[in-house]
Design a protein around this motif. Structure first.
Motif, short mmCIF file in Angstrom:
data_model
loop_
_atom_site.label_atom_id
_atom_site.label_comp_id
_atom_site.label_asym_id
_atom_site.label_seq_id
_atom_site.Cartn_x
_atom_site.Cartn_y
_atom_site.Cartn_z
N VAL A 228 5.96 9.96 -2.44
CA VAL A 228 4.95 8.30 -2.68
C VAL A 228 5.76 7.35 -1.42
O VAL A 228 7.10 7.40 -1.82
CB VAL A 228 5.76 7.66 -3.63
CG1 VAL A 228 4.80 6.69 -3.95
CG2 VAL A 228 3.74 8.68 -4.50
N THR A 229 5.17 6.68 -0.22
CA THR A 229 6.19 6.66 0.86
C THR A 229 4.32 4.96 0.43
O THR A 229 3.32 4.95 0.69
CB THR A 229 5.83 7.03 1.38
OG1 THR A 229 4.47 7.81 2.20
CG2 THR A 229 6.56 8.34 1.67
N ALA B 225 -3.72 10.91 -1.87
CA ALA B 225 -4.04 9.39 -2.65
C ALA B 225 -3.48 7.92 -1.22
O ALA B 225 -2.33 8.04 -1.30
CB ALA B 225 -4.19 9.57 -3.60
N ILE B 226 -4.01 7.44 -1.14
CA ILE B 226 -3.80 6.05 -0.20
C ILE B 226 -4.18 5.30 -1.14
O ILE B 226 -6.01 4.98 -0.64
CB ILE B 226 -4.48 6.42 1.54
CG1 ILE B 226 -4.22 7.49 2.00
CG2 ILE B 226 -4.00 5.18 2.12
CD1 ILE B 226 -4.61 7.94 3.62
N ASP C 45 0.96 -1.32 -0.23
CA ASP C 45 -0.12 -0.11 0.17
C ASP C 45 0.89 1.29 -0.05
O ASP C 45 2.06 1.43 0.62
CB ASP C 45 -0.64 0.10 1.10
CG ASP C 45 -1.70 -1.42 0.78
OD1 ASP C 45 -2.57 -1.70 0.16
OD2 ASP C 45 -2.66 -1.12 1.98
N VAL C 46 0.47 2.24 -0.93
CA VAL C 46 1.17 3.54 -0.75
C VAL C 46 0.53 4.88 -0.83
O VAL C 46 -0.59 4.89 -0.28
CB VAL C 46 1.80 3.91 -2.28
CG1 VAL C 46 2.83 2.51 -2.51
CG2 VAL C 46 1.27 3.81 -3.23
N VAL C 47 1.24 5.51 -0.19
CA VAL C 47 0.52 7.51 0.08
C VAL C 47 1.39 7.39 -1.23
O VAL C 47 2.53 8.13 -1.27
CB VAL C 47 0.65 7.66 1.46
CG1 VAL C 47 0.50 8.95 1.14
CG2 VAL C 47 -0.03 6.32 2.46
N ILE C 48 0.74 8.90 -1.80
CA ILE C 48 0.64 9.95 -2.70
C ILE C 48 0.96 11.08 -2.21
O ILE C 48 -0.92 10.98 -1.44
CB ILE C 48 0.08 9.86 -3.62
CG1 ILE C 48 0.60 8.37 -4.38
CG2 ILE C 48 0.99 11.05 -5.08
CD1 ILE C 48 -0.37 8.18 -6.39
#
Length: 115
Positions: free
Chosen positions: A27-28, A109-110, A18-21
């Protein structure tokens, strides 16, 4: 952007988690450890308010929640309440990617990559 079960490609890089923008485009990895204790209650690690502290500091106009390939990521009521001030859009991850790519507002964005 592209996605399939267990992966998402963002800005030419494929992530198998899963990522976070973030609002600056970085991106993390999603830090879902904070929500892990709720897994028993939801049958899956949900998106909870416990992992959303960073959102306030980034002050997005909209927050996208990609709820997985089949839309099965649970989102706690507390997370929904917290996100309500940021015009949240919650849909299965594949349904969001085109919309995110066209977004002109400041956004976070998650993106959940499985279920």
């Amino acid at each position: 952007m592209k996605t399939g079960f267990g992966w998402v490609n963002v800005q030419g890089t494929t992530y198998e988690h899963d990522v976070v923008i973030h609002t600056d485009g970085s991106v993390t990895k999603r830090k879902k450890k904070a929500s892990k204790a709720l897994k028993g209650e939801y049958g899956h690690t949900p998106l909870s308010e416990l992992e959303l502290g960073f959102v306030t500091g980034e002050d997005p106009e909209v927050v996208y929640i990609g709820t997985g390939q089949y839309g099965d990521l649970p989102v706690t009521p507390e997370a929904q309440s917290f996100l309500s001030r940021y015009s949240p859009v919650m849909k299965p991850t594949p349904s969001l990617l085109d919309r995110i790519e066209k977004e002109n507002r400041r956004f976070i964005a998650i993106l959940h990559v499985t279920c």
